[in-house]
Motif scaffolding. Structure first.
Motif, PDB file in Angstrom:
ATOM      1  N   LEU A   3      17.233  26.956  80.386  1.00  0.00           N
ATOM      2  CA  LEU A   3      17.825  25.739  79.858  1.00  0.00           C
ATOM      3  C   LEU A   3      18.886  26.116  78.824  1.00  0.00           C
ATOM      4  N   ALA A   4      20.147  25.881  79.183  1.00  0.00           N
ATOM      5  CA  ALA A   4      21.280  26.157  78.300  1.00  0.00           C
ATOM      6  C   ALA A   4      22.133  24.898  78.222  1.00  0.00           C
ATOM      7  N   THR A   5      21.468  23.789  77.989  1.00  0.00           N
ATOM      8  CA  THR A   5      22.096  22.468  78.111  1.00  0.00           C
ATOM      9  C   THR A   5      22.870  22.045  76.874  1.00  0.00           C
ATOM     10  N   GLY A   6      22.800  22.835  75.792  1.00  0.00           N
ATOM     11  CA  GLY A   6      23.468  22.416  74.572  1.00  0.00           C
ATOM     12  C   GLY A   6      22.739  21.251  73.936  1.00  0.00           C
ATOM     13  N   SER A   7      23.474  20.442  73.187  1.00  0.00           N
ATOM     14  CA  SER A   7      22.875  19.290  72.523  1.00  0.00           C
ATOM     15  C   SER A   7      23.743  18.067  72.767  1.00  0.00           C
ATOM     16  N   LYS A   8      23.321  16.945  72.226  1.00  0.00           N
ATOM     17  CA  LYS A   8      24.100  15.722  72.416  1.00  0.00           C
ATOM     18  C   LYS A   8      25.235  15.583  71.404  1.00  0.00           C
ATOM     19  N   ALA A   9      25.441  16.614  70.596  1.00  0.00           N
ATOM     20  CA  ALA A   9      26.561  16.588  69.651  1.00  0.00           C
ATOM     21  C   ALA A   9      27.884  16.760  70.389  1.00  0.00           C
ATOM     22  N   GLY A  10      28.924  16.078  69.914  1.00  0.00           N
ATOM     23  CA  GLY A  10      30.239  16.186  70.526  1.00  0.00           C
ATOM     24  C   GLY A  10      30.377  15.255  71.712  1.00  0.00           C
ATOM     25  N   ARG A  11      31.604  15.052  72.111  1.00  0.00           N
ATOM     26  CA  ARG A  11      31.879  14.135  73.229  1.00  0.00           C
ATOM     27  C   ARG A  11      31.503  14.738  74.573  1.00  0.00           C
ATOM     28  N   THR A  12      31.137  16.030  74.568  1.00  0.00           N
ATOM     29  CA  THR A  12      30.669  16.671  75.802  1.00  0.00           C
ATOM     30  C   THR A  12      29.209  17.067  75.646  1.00  0.00           C
ATOM     31  N   GLY A  13      28.473  16.305  74.845  1.00  0.00           N
ATOM     32  CA  GLY A  13      27.093  16.642  74.520  1.00  0.00           C
ATOM     33  C   GLY A  13      26.164  16.719  75.710  1.00  0.00           C
ATOM     34  N   GLY A  14      25.063  17.459  75.526  1.00  0.00           N
ATOM     35  CA  GLY A  14      24.094  17.682  76.587  1.00  0.00           C
ATOM     36  C   GLY A  14      23.162  16.500  76.795  1.00  0.00           C
ATOM     37  N   SER A  15      22.241  16.675  77.711  1.00  0.00           N
ATOM     38  CA  SER A  15      21.340  15.600  78.110  1.00  0.00           C
ATOM     39  C   SER A  15      20.035  15.648  77.325  1.00  0.00           C
ATOM     40  N   GLU A  16      19.443  14.471  77.117  1.00  0.00           N
ATOM     41  CA  GLU A  16      18.142  14.370  76.465  1.00  0.00           C
ATOM     42  C   GLU A  16      16.992  14.575  77.461  1.00  0.00           C
ATOM     43  N   VAL A  17      17.333  14.675  78.747  1.00  0.00           N
ATOM     44  CA  VAL A  17      16.305  14.843  79.778  1.00  0.00           C
ATOM     45  C   VAL A  17      15.474  16.094  79.509  1.00  0.00           C
ATOM     46  N   MET A  18      16.139  17.169  79.078  1.00  0.00           N
ATOM     47  CA  MET A  18      15.434  18.432  78.865  1.00  0.00           C
ATOM     48  C   MET A  18      14.416  18.332  77.731  1.00  0.00           C
ATOM     49  N   MET A  19      14.774  17.580  76.688  1.00  0.00           N
ATOM     50  CA  MET A  19      13.846  17.398  75.573  1.00  0.00           C
ATOM     51  C   MET A  19      12.579  16.692  76.052  1.00  0.00           C
ATOM     52  N   GLU A  20      12.749  15.663  76.868  1.00  0.00           N
ATOM     53  CA  GLU A  20      11.593  14.928  77.390  1.00  0.00           C
ATOM     54  C   GLU A  20      10.738  15.825  78.284  1.00  0.00           C
ATOM     55  N   TYR A  21      11.418  16.642  79.080  1.00  0.00           N
ATOM     56  CA  TYR A  21      10.702  17.582  79.951  1.00  0.00           C
ATOM     57  C   TYR A  21       9.853  18.544  79.124  1.00  0.00           C
ATOM     58  N   LEU A  22      10.438  19.076  78.057  1.00  0.00           N
ATOM     59  CA  LEU A  22       9.733  20.053  77.225  1.00  0.00           C
ATOM     60  C   LEU A  22       8.568  19.418  76.475  1.00  0.00           C
ATOM     61  N   LYS A  23       8.716  18.155  76.088  1.00  0.00           N
ATOM     62  CA  LYS A  23       7.599  17.446  75.458  1.00  0.00           C
ATOM     63  C   LYS A  23       6.409  17.380  76.404  1.00  0.00           C
ATOM     64  N   GLY A  24       6.701  17.236  77.699  1.00  0.00           N
ATOM     65  CA  GLY A  24       5.643  17.161  78.695  1.00  0.00           C
ATOM     66  C   GLY A  24       4.833  18.442  78.813  1.00  0.00           C
ATOM     67  N   PHE A  25       5.415  19.548  78.343  1.00  0.00           N
ATOM     68  CA  PHE A  25       4.698  20.830  78.349  1.00  0.00           C
ATOM     69  C   PHE A  25       4.221  21.196  76.951  1.00  0.00           C
ATOM     70  N   ASN A  26       4.081  20.161  76.114  1.00  0.00           N
ATOM     71  CA  ASN A  26       3.537  20.303  74.764  1.00  0.00           C
ATOM     72  C   ASN A  26       4.391  21.163  73.839  1.00  0.00           C
ATOM     73  N   HIS A  27       5.687  21.256  74.142  1.00  0.00           N
ATOM     74  CA  HIS A  27       6.584  21.893  73.187  1.00  0.00           C
ATOM     75  C   HIS A  27       6.811  20.938  72.017  1.00  0.00           C
ATOM     76  N   THR A  28       6.837  21.487  70.816  1.00  0.00           N
ATOM     77  CA  THR A  28       7.123  20.688  69.631  1.00  0.00           C
ATOM     78  C   THR A  28       8.624  20.491  69.512  1.00  0.00           C
TER      79      THR A  28
END
Length: 394
Positions: free
Chosen positions: A156-181
């Protein structure tokens, strides 16, 4: 229908860390595929350093990086020489600026992006653009706008939602599902919204020293350009001092910036006396201040419109010009921010391999992690570091 490309590594994101790690892995004979949601690759990288690509910094120290686990930062950051060596091997030569910032010798961010893309494709990396990952199912099945892909190892090299070319929040939700903090995220290196309306002096830029106070207590200071805008303040000194402000505001801290418009002059009284004359105060000050800024200074100093300065006026102006107070009530949003603070807890990542300690064969790089850097090339430095760490661990 699932698409099983003969690939060991699927990388989501064609930003700085994604491109570099793809090259380093392919150079080791690994089969690599990049999935990129945008049509144009490396959009954020192309915009860095005002198009010049502030690629890293000579002075690398942990105090230039920020995290909810500051004691772990040093384990994730490579030295400047290690980064320089890798880029030289790729044919990208560094130019070291006097202030410590480092740029490619070409002084073109597009040149760096194009070179990395060329090297990746020349080594056989499969790049699929306009392919947005909508979700990730168990077993690394990637649901995308171009169908499903089955990944063996996922980066996962999706970056972040910062900037006008920001990354997706989908990855954060996915990682929460695997109990990542996931630490709450905030915009950083961002413009600030003020209580005072500066519409009438919007566009005025002046070199100043800014001092941040929280609930009356001194926090930090920066020097550089201060730009007044219709929403508040911007400029390089504001971006520097903005680190951590969004979080402080959420905690209901009262934030005030004191501006010293003449940081090189300790006492302005002799200067003010030397320019004093029997003319309108505004015209007296025109010799040392931008015209549009003068009404704001006089208002805060509580000096009425009149001719000449008396001793009390001089004392008031001396204080106000060295301590002009600006209340901060908000930051601009993620689209205006250069980086995002917060993200995936780095204590749940192996710093030697960048592999998740929660999910085998899952790797996380760059801004998705809870490490953000100061302005000056530090955020790209972390992106490169994380990519190199992963590749060299194999």
């Amino acid at each position: 229908m699932q698409k099983k490309i003969n690939t060991e590594y699927h990388i989501i994101g064609s930003g700085a860390s994604g491109l570099l790690v793809s090259i380093l892995l392919a150079n080791k004979g690994k089969k690599v595929t990049i999935l990129e949601k945008e049509k144009k690759l490396a959009k954020k990288l192309r915009a860095t350093g005002n198009g010049k690509c502030n690629i890293t910094n000579i002075s690398i120290n942990t105090h230039n990086f920020h995290s909810n686990n500051p004691e772990l930062i040093q384990d994730f950051i490579l030295s400047y020489d290690e980064i320089k060596k890798v880029f030289l091997s790729l044919g990208i030569v560094f130019f070291e600026n006097e202030d410590g910032r480092v740029f490619p010798m070409s002084m073109e961010a597009n040149g760096v992006a194009d070179k990395l893309i060329y090297l990746a494709e020349n080594l056989g990396v499969e790049i699929i653009n306009e392919c947005e990952v909508l979700g990730i199912k168990e077993g690394f099945i990637l649901d995308t706008t171009k169908g499903e892909f089955k990944a063996d190892k996922l980066i996962l090299a999706t970056g972040s939602k910062a900037g006008r070319t920001g990354g997706s929040e989908v990855m954060m939700e996915y990682l929460k599902g695997f109990n990542h903090t996931i630490y709450k995220t905030y915009p950083s290196l961002v413009q600030l919204v003020t209580e005072e309306n500066f519409v009438k002096c919007s566009g005025v830029k002046i070199k100043s020293k800014l001092s941040l106070y929280s609930n009356g207590e001194f926090v930090k200071e920066t020097k550089g350009d201060l730009l007044f805008t219709n929403y508040g303040i911007s400029g390089l000194s504001v971006l520097d001092i903005s680190v951590g402000i969004a979080k402080r505001l959420e905690n209901y801290e009262y934030l005030e910036i004191k501006v010293d418009f003449f940081p090189e002059i300790k006492d302005l009284k002799p200067l003010l006396k030397s320019i004093n004359d029997d003319i309108h105060i505004g015209m007296i000050l025109r010799g040392i201040l931008p015209a549009k800024l003068i009404p704001y200074i006089l208002k805060q100093a509580k000096i009425e419109s009149k001719k000449g300065l008396n001793q009390k006026d001089i004392n008031k102006l001396n204080y106000t010009l060295k301590n002009y107070k600006i209340e901060i009530i908000d930051t601009k949003d993620y689209k205006s921010a250069e980086v995002m603070s917060g993200g995936v807890d780095i204590s749940e990542i192996n710093p030697k391999t960048m592999e998740s300690l929660k999910v085998k064969n899952l790797y996380l790089l760059g801004e998705i992690l809870d490490i953000d850097g100061d302005r000056g090339g530090y955020n790209l430095h972390f992106a490169w570091s994380s990519a190199i760490k992963l590749a060299t661990s194999l």
